[in-house]
Design an enzyme around this catalytic site. Structure first.
Site, PDB file in Angstrom:
ATOM      1  N   SER A  40       0.859  -1.187   0.000  1.00  0.00           N
ATOM      2  CA  SER A  40       0.000   0.000   0.000  1.00  0.00           C
ATOM      3  C   SER A  40       0.889   1.228   0.000  1.00  0.00           C
ATOM      4  CB  SER A  40      -0.886   0.006   1.256  1.00  0.00           C
ATOM      5  OG  SER A  40      -1.550   1.255   1.418  1.00  0.00           O
ATOM      6  N   TYR A  75      -2.359  -1.204  10.201  1.00  0.00           N
ATOM      7  CA  TYR A  75      -2.366  -1.325   8.742  1.00  0.00           C
ATOM      8  C   TYR A  75      -1.007  -0.942   8.162  1.00  0.00           C
ATOM      9  CZ  TYR A  75      -4.036  -0.943   3.917  1.00  0.00           C
ATOM     10  OH  TYR A  75      -4.210  -1.101   2.559  1.00  0.00           O
TER      11      TYR A  75
END
Length: 278
Positions: A154, A167
């Protein structure tokens, strides 16, 4: 990038979103497809997960595009389950040539409020799940001397952000894992690369829980209400990208001709990569 005839591609998190986009693209280009998805909500994850109906629809789309498809409901955090998927796929299709470790979840909370259960769920899916995928597919690839593996990190795997400790940690870990695996597998005809997407228009982004988290000042916020916030995470003036943009990168990395591209991270994040050095 357009010829995958005779190849077999395994995609985790394949029931919807990016995974579905990748699966259909492979089928359109001649590959057979193996899908894995948990298809189960978890209390500590705010956004709804894919359903068995979603998975069945992806199977339908793959078959409509001309590909054979094997779909399994399984949790990528369970290594034994992934080993079983690979064994079934190998028995049915002969091998796995391509693996896309796409399964991921998100949970928004500051580090001081992140519970152990939330941490375990995010890291278990986003990082341990990638490790399990690599571990399950690599022995067969080593035996055959060929493999293409893509992991999905990401843009938050290259930078920090508020409320995203678990995350960000999981997605940073994916990059380290990818680079190490690329070195371990370099002598076996196997490439391992990561993609670092920006905001992608999937169910992980477009859901009521995220809308309410980002706009607690509104009673019933919707996508239009978060557009400016999401646009600010990119450099180019776009709030979110289509999953097909990630699919194009996946196809590039897994093409037979990409034999000497390995250990890299490709940002597809509307220019946010210009802001970071990681």
């Amino acid at each position: 990038m357009d010829d995958f005839k005779g190849r077999v591609a395994l995609i985790t998190g394949g029931a919807r979103g990016q995974g579905r986009s990748h699966a259909v693209a492979y089928a359109e280009r001649g590959a057979d497809v193996v899908l894995v998805d948990r298809c189960e909500d978890r209390d500590v994850i705010g956004h709804p997960m894919a359903t068995k109906e979603d998975l069945a629809e992806t199977v339908r789309l793959v078959e409509a595009a001309g590909g054979r498809c094997l779909a399994t409901v399984a949790d990528v955090a369970d290594r034994a389950a992934l080993d079983e998927v690979v064994a079934r796929a190998t028995a049915e299709f002969g091998r796995i040539d391509i693996a896309v470790a796409n399964a991921g979840v998100s949970a928004a909370a500051p580090v001081q409020s992140t519970s152990t259960a939330m941490w375990d769920e995010v890291v278990g899916t986003n990082l341990t799940g990638v490790f399990n995928t690599l571990g399950a597919v690599s022995p067969g690839m080593i035996e055959r001397g060929y493999g293409r593996i893509v992991t999905i990190s990401s843009m938050l795997g290259r930078m920090g952000n508020t409320n995203m400790a678990a995350y960000c940690a999981s997605k940073w870990g994916v990059i380290g894992l990818t680079k190490s695996a690329a070195l371990d597998l370099a002598g076996h005809g196997i490439t391992v690369n990561a993609i670092a997407p920006g905001n992608i228009a999937t169910g992980m982004l477009h859901n009521d829980a995220l809308y309410r988290h980002l706009r607690p000042d509104l009673e019933n916020p919707g996508p239009d209400d978060i557009e400016d916030i999401m646009r600010g995470l990119h450099a180019q003036p776009v709030a979110w990208l289509d999953p097909a943009e990630i699919t194009r990168a996946v196809l590039f990395f897994t093409a037979e001709a990409a034999a000497h591209v390995s250990g890299t991270v490709l940002p597809v994040d509307a220019g946010n990569a210009a802001r970071v050095t990681a």
